[in-house]
Write a protein that holds these residues in place. Sequence first.
Motif, PDB file in Angstrom:
ATOM      1  N   LEU A  29       0.824  -1.202   0.000  1.00 43.80           N
ATOM      2  CA  LEU A  29       0.000   0.000   0.000  1.00 43.80           C
ATOM      3  C   LEU A  29       0.864   1.260   0.000  1.00 43.80           C
ATOM      4  CD1 LEU A  29      -2.727   1.414   0.219  1.00 43.80           C
ATOM      5  CD2 LEU A  29      -2.627   1.092   2.700  1.00 43.80           C
ATOM      6  N   SER A 207      -4.159  -2.809  -3.810  1.00 44.55           N
ATOM      7  CA  SER A 207      -4.017  -1.431  -3.343  1.00 44.55           C
ATOM      8  C   SER A 207      -4.292  -0.440  -4.455  1.00 44.55           C
ATOM      9  CB  SER A 207      -2.603  -1.218  -2.785  1.00 44.55           C
ATOM     10  OG  SER A 207      -2.356  -2.071  -1.691  1.00 44.55           O
ATOM     11  N   LEU A 217     -10.705  -0.591   0.190  1.00 43.82           N
ATOM     12  CA  LEU A 217      -9.265  -0.791   0.328  1.00 43.82           C
ATOM     13  C   LEU A 217      -8.935  -1.508   1.635  1.00 43.82           C
ATOM     14  CD1 LEU A 217      -6.342  -0.259  -0.584  1.00 43.82           C
ATOM     15  CD2 LEU A 217      -6.495   1.965   0.573  1.00 43.82           C
ATOM     16  N   LEU A 221      -7.682  -5.560   1.752  1.00 47.52           N
ATOM     17  CA  LEU A 221      -6.365  -5.890   2.279  1.00 47.52           C
ATOM     18  C   LEU A 221      -6.454  -6.686   3.584  1.00 47.52           C
ATOM     19  CD1 LEU A 221      -4.274  -2.662   1.576  1.00 47.52           C
ATOM     20  CD2 LEU A 221      -4.307  -4.814   0.313  1.00 47.52           C
TER      21      LEU A 221
END
Length: 260
Positions: A29, A207, A217, A221
Motif C-alpha cells: 500500500l 491497493s 481498500l 487488504l
Amino acid sequence: MFDFMYDLPEWAMFVSCVLLVGGLSAAALALMYALRRLWPPGSHGPNMVNTMLSGILLPTGMVITFVAADIWQQDAKGRTAVEKEAVAVADTMRVVKFLPADLREQVTGVLDDYIREVVENEWPLMGEGRASQIAEDQLETLMVISVRIEAGTDGLGVQRAAEALRRYTMAIEKARNQRLLVSHSRVMPTKWIAVLVLLFVAACVLSELHMTQRRPLILSLTLFSLGFGATLYLIASFDRPFTGTTIIEPTSLSVLLVRG
C-alpha cells in the motif's frame, strides 16, 4: 525462514502468519501510494489493474498449491515411517518369544531400551534435525545378537527365530532411517521467497485497484491478509512433521513400550 514460530503457541503462530501477510500488504500500500503521487494514473489504469488482479492470483495459488503438496507428502511419509517402525518392533516382540529364556530377556531388554530412547530422547532431537546415537547403537546390538544366535545354535526353531529377528531389525532400521530423513525436510527458502513476492505483488494490485475508495481498500487488504495468512500458517505448521504444534507423536511406539 519460520524457525522462530515453532517455539510459539499455536494461536501465536497463526497470528504471526497473518501479521506477516499484513505487513506485506501495508508495504504494498505504501509503495503504490508513493507511485501514485510520483506517477499519477491515466484514464485506463483501473482496467489494466482489474485484468492483472486475476492474472497474478492464478500463479500465486498455483505456487502455494505446489508448496503445500510437497508438505503433505512429507507429512504422509513421516507418519508411514513411524507406523512401519512400530509394526516391525511388534513383529520383533513376537519373534522373541521363541528364543531361549536367557536370550529372550537380553533381546527384550535391548528392544525396550531402544523404544524408550526413541520416544524420550530421539523424538525431541528430530525437531532439530538430529538423531540419537544411542538408538543407533541399540539397533546394531540387536543385529549382532541375532547373527550370533543364528551362527551359534543348531536348533532349527531357534535359527529361524534368529533369522526373523535379523530381518525385523533391518525393517526397524529402514523405517527409522526414513523417519530421520523426513525430519530433515524443509521448504526451501527460495520457495518461501517466491510465495511472499507473489503475495506482495497481489497486494500491490489490490491497493492500486481500491486506492481511491477507503472502505473497499481496508476490507480487501484485511481479508487478503487473513486468508493468505491462514494459508501460510497451514503450510508452515506442517512444514516440519516432527516439530511444532502439528508434530507426529510416537504414540504407536509408546503403546508397544507399555505392552512390553
